[in-house]
Motif scaffolding. Structure first.
Motif, mmCIF file in Angstrom:
data_model
loop_
_atom_site.group_PDB
_atom_site.id
_atom_site.type_symbol
_atom_site.label_atom_id
_atom_site.label_comp_id
_atom_site.label_asym_id
_atom_site.label_seq_id
_atom_site.Cartn_x
_atom_site.Cartn_y
_atom_site.Cartn_z
ATOM 1 N N ILE A 143 59.935 45.433 58.414
ATOM 2 C CA ILE A 143 60.319 45.301 56.827
ATOM 3 C C ILE A 143 61.295 43.942 56.748
ATOM 4 O O ILE A 143 62.168 43.976 57.450
ATOM 5 C CB ILE A 143 61.118 46.614 56.427
ATOM 6 C CG1 ILE A 143 60.241 47.686 56.347
ATOM 7 C CG2 ILE A 143 61.585 46.264 55.102
ATOM 8 C CD1 ILE A 143 60.891 49.029 55.747
ATOM 9 N N LEU A 144 60.897 43.070 56.006
ATOM 10 C CA LEU A 144 61.645 41.849 55.737
ATOM 11 C C LEU A 144 61.823 41.869 54.211
ATOM 12 O O LEU A 144 61.472 42.533 53.254
ATOM 13 C CB LEU A 144 60.597 40.855 55.618
ATOM 14 C CG LEU A 144 59.495 40.646 57.129
ATOM 15 C CD1 LEU A 144 58.629 39.601 56.993
ATOM 16 C CD2 LEU A 144 60.369 40.685 58.414
ATOM 17 N N TYR A 145 63.094 41.295 54.108
ATOM 18 C CA TYR A 145 63.847 41.205 52.908
ATOM 19 C C TYR A 145 64.842 39.863 52.693
ATOM 20 O O TYR A 145 65.039 39.100 53.724
ATOM 21 C CB TYR A 145 64.951 42.234 52.549
ATOM 22 C CG TYR A 145 65.848 42.488 53.397
ATOM 23 C CD1 TYR A 145 67.179 41.763 53.362
ATOM 24 C CD2 TYR A 145 65.644 43.019 54.529
ATOM 25 C CE1 TYR A 145 68.405 41.905 54.244
ATOM 26 C CE2 TYR A 145 66.724 43.394 55.628
ATOM 27 C CZ TYR A 145 67.897 42.871 55.549
ATOM 28 O OH TYR A 145 69.028 43.048 56.495
ATOM 29 N N ARG A 146 64.910 39.243 51.559
ATOM 30 C CA ARG A 146 65.372 37.874 51.463
ATOM 31 C C ARG A 146 66.840 37.880 51.653
ATOM 32 O O ARG A 146 67.499 38.844 51.138
ATOM 33 C CB ARG A 146 65.074 37.552 50.017
ATOM 34 C CG ARG A 146 65.564 36.085 49.815
ATOM 35 C CD ARG A 146 64.971 35.490 48.260
ATOM 36 N NE ARG A 146 65.626 36.393 47.257
ATOM 37 C CZ ARG A 146 66.495 36.069 46.674
ATOM 38 N NH1 ARG A 146 67.417 35.224 47.120
ATOM 39 N NH2 ARG A 146 67.187 36.665 45.646
ATOM 40 N N PHE A 149 65.436 25.532 55.168
ATOM 41 C CA PHE A 149 64.726 24.393 55.476
ATOM 42 C C PHE A 149 65.844 23.462 56.037
ATOM 43 O O PHE A 149 65.711 22.801 57.048
ATOM 44 C CB PHE A 149 64.109 23.732 54.338
ATOM 45 C CG PHE A 149 63.524 22.442 54.601
ATOM 46 C CD1 PHE A 149 62.407 22.321 55.342
ATOM 47 C CD2 PHE A 149 63.996 21.264 54.380
ATOM 48 C CE1 PHE A 149 61.587 21.258 55.695
ATOM 49 C CE2 PHE A 149 63.610 20.155 54.591
ATOM 50 C CZ PHE A 149 62.256 19.918 55.327
ATOM 51 N N ALA A 150 67.132 23.386 55.495
ATOM 52 C CA ALA A 150 68.314 22.638 55.834
ATOM 53 C C ALA A 150 68.694 23.083 57.481
ATOM 54 O O ALA A 150 68.841 21.928 58.191
ATOM 55 C CB ALA A 150 69.455 22.468 54.824
ATOM 56 N N ARG A 151 68.889 24.100 57.606
ATOM 57 C CA ARG A 151 69.488 24.726 58.664
ATOM 58 C C ARG A 151 68.385 24.323 59.832
ATOM 59 O O ARG A 151 68.519 23.851 61.188
ATOM 60 C CB ARG A 151 69.667 25.952 58.752
ATOM 61 C CG ARG A 151 70.854 26.503 57.860
ATOM 62 C CD ARG A 151 71.289 27.979 58.147
ATOM 63 N NE ARG A 151 70.351 28.866 57.512
ATOM 64 C CZ ARG A 151 70.329 29.367 56.404
ATOM 65 N NH1 ARG A 151 71.398 29.017 55.485
ATOM 66 N NH2 ARG A 151 69.685 30.038 55.740
ATOM 67 N N ALA A 152 66.905 24.554 59.761
ATOM 68 C CA ALA A 152 65.992 24.084 60.540
ATOM 69 C C ALA A 152 65.829 22.645 60.841
ATOM 70 O O ALA A 152 65.764 22.455 62.082
ATOM 71 C CB ALA A 152 64.599 24.702 60.159
ATOM 72 N N ARG A 209 59.815 29.410 62.995
ATOM 73 C CA ARG A 209 60.665 30.433 62.006
ATOM 74 C C ARG A 209 60.558 30.139 60.410
ATOM 75 O O ARG A 209 60.139 30.771 59.637
ATOM 76 C CB ARG A 209 62.039 30.548 62.458
ATOM 77 C CG ARG A 209 62.334 31.336 63.637
ATOM 78 C CD ARG A 209 63.990 31.162 64.027
ATOM 79 N NE ARG A 209 64.038 32.031 65.242
ATOM 80 C CZ ARG A 209 64.404 33.325 65.066
ATOM 81 N NH1 ARG A 209 64.697 33.871 63.649
ATOM 82 N NH2 ARG A 209 64.866 34.000 66.201
ATOM 83 N N LEU A 210 60.536 28.640 60.072
ATOM 84 C CA LEU A 210 60.448 28.127 58.952
ATOM 85 C C LEU A 210 58.962 28.344 58.358
ATOM 86 O O LEU A 210 58.937 28.913 57.049
ATOM 87 C CB LEU A 210 60.559 26.903 58.751
ATOM 88 C CG LEU A 210 61.001 26.138 57.102
ATOM 89 C CD1 LEU A 210 62.188 26.879 56.775
ATOM 90 C CD2 LEU A 210 60.979 24.665 57.453
ATOM 91 N N VAL A 211 57.981 28.447 59.086
ATOM 92 C CA VAL A 211 56.469 28.695 58.744
ATOM 93 C C VAL A 211 56.323 30.109 58.339
ATOM 94 O O VAL A 211 55.809 30.614 57.615
ATOM 95 C CB VAL A 211 55.641 28.140 59.772
ATOM 96 C CG1 VAL A 211 54.190 28.496 59.475
ATOM 97 C CG2 VAL A 211 55.693 26.599 59.771
ATOM 98 N N ASP A 212 57.152 31.065 59.356
ATOM 99 C CA ASP A 212 56.802 32.451 59.247
ATOM 100 C C ASP A 212 57.786 32.999 58.094
ATOM 101 O O ASP A 212 57.605 34.228 57.928
ATOM 102 C CB ASP A 212 56.992 33.102 60.452
ATOM 103 C CG ASP A 212 56.121 32.506 61.542
ATOM 104 O OD1 ASP A 212 55.116 32.471 61.348
ATOM 105 O OD2 ASP A 212 56.399 32.991 62.624
ATOM 106 N N GLY A 213 58.589 32.233 57.481
ATOM 107 C CA GLY A 213 59.572 32.603 56.535
ATOM 108 C C GLY A 213 60.562 33.490 57.251
ATOM 109 O O GLY A 213 61.031 34.319 56.487
ATOM 110 N N ARG A 214 60.897 33.094 58.280
ATOM 111 C CA ARG A 214 61.868 33.751 58.780
ATOM 112 C C ARG A 214 63.141 33.075 58.766
ATOM 113 O O ARG A 214 63.380 31.933 58.506
ATOM 114 C CB ARG A 214 61.955 34.075 60.512
ATOM 115 C CG ARG A 214 60.419 34.533 60.874
ATOM 116 C CD ARG A 214 60.762 36.028 60.647
ATOM 117 N NE ARG A 214 59.269 36.656 60.880
ATOM 118 C CZ ARG A 214 59.175 37.952 61.137
ATOM 119 N NH1 ARG A 214 60.133 38.881 61.207
ATOM 120 N NH2 ARG A 214 58.025 38.435 61.502
ATOM 121 N N LEU A 215 64.512 33.783 59.034
ATOM 122 C CA LEU A 215 65.603 33.067 58.633
ATOM 123 C C LEU A 215 66.090 32.264 59.957
ATOM 124 O O LEU A 215 66.097 32.605 61.136
ATOM 125 C CB LEU A 215 66.668 34.334 58.429
ATOM 126 C CG LEU A 215 68.267 33.794 58.492
ATOM 127 C CD1 LEU A 215 68.549 32.978 57.039
ATOM 128 C CD2 LEU A 215 69.238 34.908 58.447
#
Length: 283
Positions: A123-126, A134-137, A235-241
């Motif tokens: 389960i994922l949540y924002r 993006f800035a952190r990546a 992680r960015l592509v997968d929408g992960r933190l």
């Protein structure tokens, strides 16, 4: 083996049966319109991607909160869930139902068991915005690039320019392959020493070669595995933190420790170099 078998059993649902899972640790301070995302990727039968199979999800043991879906084996699917489904104790109960009727074999066994891998039901949540993530990546990637630049400069103190660039690219490739190499080494290795027939030259040479390859791979993994473990782009592509903890870890380990050691090596080499001084007067 017993633990693995028990884990597989927890992730398997026979035909016309269900399996209950409990997700805990949710924050009750979700916004009223917040949505959770249930991501799943199931396997069943021959994993034929040209077929679809039925499944159902029931939340919090409530018969009114049932969602039926058809899925394609080996492909990821999602179900959106309102955050209001989270119970006061911060848990969410999800019951997975395998609606496939199964196939009866001549020996009396019924095939059609639904199962999934450990990382394919979540389960994922924002928790952050895309811009901040993006800035952190990019900060992590910048730290990696700074290390490679420092490595190239340090190699340039005792190597010519093409060789220094090749060394930096080699370290980049080896570091990126570190996690995969570490996983591969679990299944690769020479036969035990006591099983080597030293009178067989071919077997002896093969054992020595495989031992040398594994030793080099182990050294590479030990030195550079951390470089590949931190993968912010994926992680960015997968929408992960990409958490600030990852940024600080990469900065301290790669940006400070590794780059500092490479800087000391380059500084030590330059101190011992005898540089020619051109007077500008030709003969």
């Amino acid at each position: 083996e017993v633990v693995d078998a028990w884990s597989r059993l927890q992730r398997s649902v026979p035909p016309q049966r269900s399996q209950e899972l409990i997700f805990a640790g949710f924050d009750r301070d979700f916004a009223g319109d917040e949505m959770l995302t249930l991501r799943y990727r199931f396997h069943i039968m021959r994993n034929d991607e040209h077929q679809t199979f039925p499944a159902a999800f029931r939340f919090n043991r409530n018969p009114d909160l049932v969602v039926e879906r058809t899925y394609v084996p080996t492909m990821s699917h999602v179900v959106t869930v309102p955050a209001s489904f989270v119970q006061p104790d911060g848990t969410l109960v999800v019951e997975v139902g395998n609606l496939f009727e199964g196939v009866m074999y001549p020996n009396g066994q019924v095939a059609g068991q639904l199962n999934w891998d450990p990382d394919d039901f979540e389960i994922l949540y924002r928790v952050s915005s895309f811009e901040a993530n993006f800035a952190r990546a990019m900060l992590v990637n910048l730290t990696k690039l700074a290390f490679l630049a420092m490595l190239g400069i340090a190699c340039g103190t005792f190597l010519n320019f093409p060789v220094a660039c090749l060394a930096a690219f080699t370290v980049f490739v080896a570091g990126s392959m570190g996690p995969f190499l570490a996983r591969s080494l679990e299944y690769y290795g020479p036969v035990p020493l006591h099983m080597v027939d030293w009178t067989n030259i071919g077997m002896a040479i093969g054992w020595i070669t495989q031992t040398a390859i594994k030793l080099i791979a182990l050294i590479t993994v030990f030195l550079l595995e951390s470089f590949g473990e931190i993968r912010p782009t994926q992680r960015l592509v997968d929408g992960r933190l990409v958490a600030w903890a990852d940024v600080m870890q990469s900065f301290l380990r790669i940006g400070v420790l590794w780059s500092g050691l490479v800087l000391l090596v380059g500084w030590g080499v330059m101190r011992r170099r005898q540089l020619a001084i051109y007077s500008g007067q030709g003969g």
